[in-house]
Scaffold this motif. Structure first.
Motif, PDB file in Angstrom:
ATOM      1  N   ALA A   1      10.123  -1.550   1.435  1.00  0.00           N
ATOM      2  CA  ALA A   1       9.515  -2.117   0.235  1.00  0.00           C
ATOM      3  C   ALA A   1       8.408  -3.116   0.535  1.00  0.00           C
ATOM      4  O   ALA A   1       7.408  -3.168  -0.196  1.00  0.00           O
ATOM      5  N   ILE A   2       8.554  -3.919   1.592  1.00  0.00           N
ATOM      6  CA  ILE A   2       7.555  -4.957   1.873  1.00  0.00           C
ATOM      7  C   ILE A   2       6.155  -4.364   2.024  1.00  0.00           C
ATOM      8  O   ILE A   2       5.215  -4.769   1.325  1.00  0.00           O
ATOM      9  N   PRO A   3       5.924  -3.388   2.927  1.00  0.00           N
ATOM     10  CA  PRO A   3       4.556  -2.828   3.005  1.00  0.00           C
ATOM     11  C   PRO A   3       4.149  -2.073   1.746  1.00  0.00           C
ATOM     12  O   PRO A   3       2.974  -2.066   1.381  1.00  0.00           O
ATOM     13  N   MET A   4       5.112  -1.445   1.060  1.00  0.00           N
ATOM     14  CA  MET A   4       4.761  -0.734  -0.170  1.00  0.00           C
ATOM     15  C   MET A   4       4.355  -1.709  -1.270  1.00  0.00           C
ATOM     16  O   MET A   4       3.422  -1.433  -2.036  1.00  0.00           O
ATOM     17  N   VAL A   5       5.040  -2.845  -1.361  1.00  0.00           N
ATOM     18  CA  VAL A   5       4.670  -3.865  -2.333  1.00  0.00           C
ATOM     19  C   VAL A   5       3.300  -4.451  -1.989  1.00  0.00           C
ATOM     20  O   VAL A   5       2.447  -4.640  -2.867  1.00  0.00           O
ATOM     21  N   LEU A   6       3.075  -4.735  -0.715  1.00  0.00           N
ATOM     22  CA  LEU A   6       1.778  -5.275  -0.300  1.00  0.00           C
ATOM     23  C   LEU A   6       0.665  -4.264  -0.543  1.00  0.00           C
ATOM     24  O   LEU A   6      -0.458  -4.635  -0.915  1.00  0.00           O
ATOM     25  N   GLU A   7       0.959  -2.991  -0.335  1.00  0.00           N
ATOM     26  CA  GLU A   7      -0.013  -1.934  -0.622  1.00  0.00           C
ATOM     27  C   GLU A   7      -0.396  -1.948  -2.091  1.00  0.00           C
ATOM     28  O   GLU A   7      -1.580  -1.930  -2.461  1.00  0.00           O
ATOM     29  N   MET A   8       0.607  -1.988  -2.964  1.00  0.00           N
ATOM     30  CA  MET A   8       0.345  -1.980  -4.394  1.00  0.00           C
ATOM     31  C   MET A   8      -0.255  -3.304  -4.872  1.00  0.00           C
ATOM     32  O   MET A   8      -1.015  -3.334  -5.835  1.00  0.00           O
ATOM     33  N   LEU A   9       0.077  -4.410  -4.184  1.00  0.00           N
ATOM     34  CA  LEU A   9      -0.512  -5.696  -4.526  1.00  0.00           C
ATOM     35  C   LEU A   9      -2.019  -5.662  -4.297  1.00  0.00           C
ATOM     36  O   LEU A   9      -2.793  -6.178  -5.111  1.00  0.00           O
ATOM     37  N   MET A  10      -2.437  -5.036  -3.213  1.00  0.00           N
ATOM     38  CA  MET A  10      -3.869  -4.911  -2.965  1.00  0.00           C
ATOM     39  C   MET A  10      -4.519  -4.054  -4.043  1.00  0.00           C
ATOM     40  O   MET A  10      -5.629  -4.342  -4.502  1.00  0.00           O
ATOM     41  N   GLU A  11      -3.831  -2.999  -4.475  1.00  0.00           N
ATOM     42  CA  GLU A  11      -4.370  -2.182  -5.562  1.00  0.00           C
ATOM     43  C   GLU A  11      -4.489  -3.020  -6.833  1.00  0.00           C
ATOM     44  O   GLU A  11      -5.466  -2.887  -7.583  1.00  0.00           O
ATOM     45  N   SER A  12      -3.520  -3.902  -7.070  1.00  0.00           N
ATOM     46  CA  SER A  12      -3.576  -4.785  -8.230  1.00  0.00           C
ATOM     47  C   SER A  12      -4.741  -5.761  -8.133  1.00  0.00           C
ATOM     48  O   SER A  12      -5.454  -6.005  -9.105  1.00  0.00           O
TER      49      SER A  12
END
Length: 470
Positions: free
Chosen positions: A41-52
């Motif tokens: 989840a950590i890299p997936m959340v960071l990935e989506m955070l950058m998209e945000s």
């Protein structure tokens, strides 16, 4: 004995964060469920955070150009939803089949499946890009663009839709990485693509110094450039074989049985996503009838909601990978525990963000616009949609759990029932009421996504998703 669903101990927390971001080979079918979910989840959340961050920075700078520019972005994004829909459909199928093969400890089968998914994505990306570049202005008119929006945003739309193949391939390739458990690689790909975009965006929009000012068109150039370079980097990572997925020459070539399995899942998944996507297009068409200020307010409110929901999708994607790999390893109980663990994480995160949005909607929206009419619509919309965040969190995880299991039919049926048979009629009825006006769209969104979570929970408890064959 330690409960496998309990997250890692605080003393190991920072080590796990570093391992997750750096990328580590880990067997997600063994050991602590909490730790495995955390590492994914950590890299997936960071990935989506950058998209945000990209979504917010884009509208932040474009908003300086006026309501017509923001409305151009909003309408074009509603058209890009078609691209995202097809890409997400194929991505869902790709994640499920790659995760299942990895869980079965069949790396060659996983690599061959990845090749088929990416090949299909490349063909579809070329077709969509050509059609988008040709039809962009016509599509804007069909979406109800006013003359000022057409004048401001036609070139922006042509570049965005013409270059949409880059977005398509990013979706598909990163889904393959996530299914394999290589979430850190997927994160780096999107951070590179959107990092370039965020830097280039204001430079090309405003043209400081000797650079020409392209206005809203500059945002499209920056976006397409960043995504294109991201695709190149992702393909280079695949060729290196630095993660769980290692593509070699023997994996190349058409394999029709694999393609057919992917297409079956992708077909259902595409309809599933299309239902939600077309619903958003109908909603924005309803908002367009209230003028550019309402459209701009809607665009800002939705972008702010996406800022919260995209990281939450990261946790949901982690659940999908855990479910796929656990079912591949014939551990359905582990799959169910992983879903419950991810739902707790997601509920806590979105619940806290929802409180912030409800309390501080006025100042937050004020960062993006000083137009009183736009501000009023955006604040109302943000507060209403944020009220449902805890239920949104549950629904997102459950829907991705079904998809990760390869059961794409169940969420498709739920989307049709909730969005087309409930949300759209409700939004239409509410917006016909003069006392409610454009606020009716936001009320419909709150109601529909809350209902979806409750229905998904009932279907999840039935357990039929655990018996899905791939």
């Amino acid at each position: 004995m330690t409960d496998p669903a309990v997250p890692a101990l605080p003393s190991r927390w920072w080590d796990d964060v570093r391992a997750a971001v750096r990328g580590t080979r880990h067997d997600y079918t063994q050991g602590s469920i909490g730790r495995a979910t955390f590492l994914l989840a950590i890299p997936m959340v960071l990935e989506m955070l950058m998209e945000s961050l990209f979504a917010l920075s884009d509208v932040f700078f474009v908003a300086r150009l006026g309501a017509s520019a923001v409305a151009s972005v909003g309408l074009t994004e509603s058209l890009m939803v078609v691209v995202y829909t097809l890409a997400m459909g194929l991505a869902i199928g790709g994640t499920a089949i790659v995760a299942r093969r990895v869980g079965e400890k069949s790396p060659d089968d996983a690599a061959r499946a990845a090749v088929q998914v990416i090949g299909l994505g490349a063909v579809m990306a070329l077709v969509l890009g050509a059609l988008g570049a040709l039809l962009a202005p016509t599509l804007l008119r069909l979406m109800g663009a006013t003359p000022d929006v057409l004048e401001t945003g036609s070139t922006f739309a042509r570049i965005m839709l013409g270059g949409s193949g880059t977005a398509f391939l990013l979706f598909v390739i990163n889904a393959v990485f996530r299914g394999a458990g290589d979430a850190a690689i997927s994160m780096r790909v999107l951070w590179l693509a959107n990092g370039i975009n965020i830097v280039l965006g204001p430079l090309l929009i405003f043209g400081p110094g000797p650079l020409p000012a392209f206005g809203v068109t500059g945002a499209a150039i920056a976006t397409t450039t960043g995504r294109g370079l991201g695709v190149v980097y992702a393909l280079w990572q695949l060729s290196r074989g630095s993660g769980h997925l290692q593509l070699q020459r023997r994996h190349l070539g058409l394999e029709w049985p694999v393609i057919q399995r992917v297409l079956r899942m992708a077909g259902n998944a595409t309809v599933q996503v299309m239902v939600g996507s077309l619903t958003w297009m109908v909603l924005i068409r309803l908002i367009a009838g209230f003028g550019s200020a309402a459209m701009a307010g809607y665009t800002i409110a939705v972008r702010l909601v996406m800022f919260a929901l995209l990281p939450a999708w990261g946790v949901s994607n982690a659940a999908a990978t855990m479910v796929g790999q656990s079912l591949g390893a014939r551990l359905p109980g582990r799959a169910e525990q992983a879903v419950r663990s991810a739902a707790r994480y997601n509920g806590l995160f979105l619940g806290l963000v929802g409180v912030v949005y409800v309390v501080a909607a006025g100042p937050i929206v004020g960062w993006f616009t000083q137009d009183a009419a736009v501000h009023h619509v955006a604040v109302q919309g943000l507060r209403l949609m944020a009220l449902g965040f805890p239920l949104y969190a549950l629904g997102m995880v459950l829907m991705q759990a079904f998809n990760g299991a390869g059961d794409t039919r169940t969420p498709t049926r739920m989307n049709i029932g909730v969005f087309w048979l409930f949300e759209i009629p409700l939004a239409w009825l509410l917006t016909r009421n003069d006392a409610i006006g454009s606020t009716g769209v936001f009320l419909a969104v709150l109601s529909a996504y809350s209902l979806l979570a409750l229905v998904a929970w009932l279907m999840f408890r039935r357990g039929s998703w655990q018996r899905q064959a791939l």
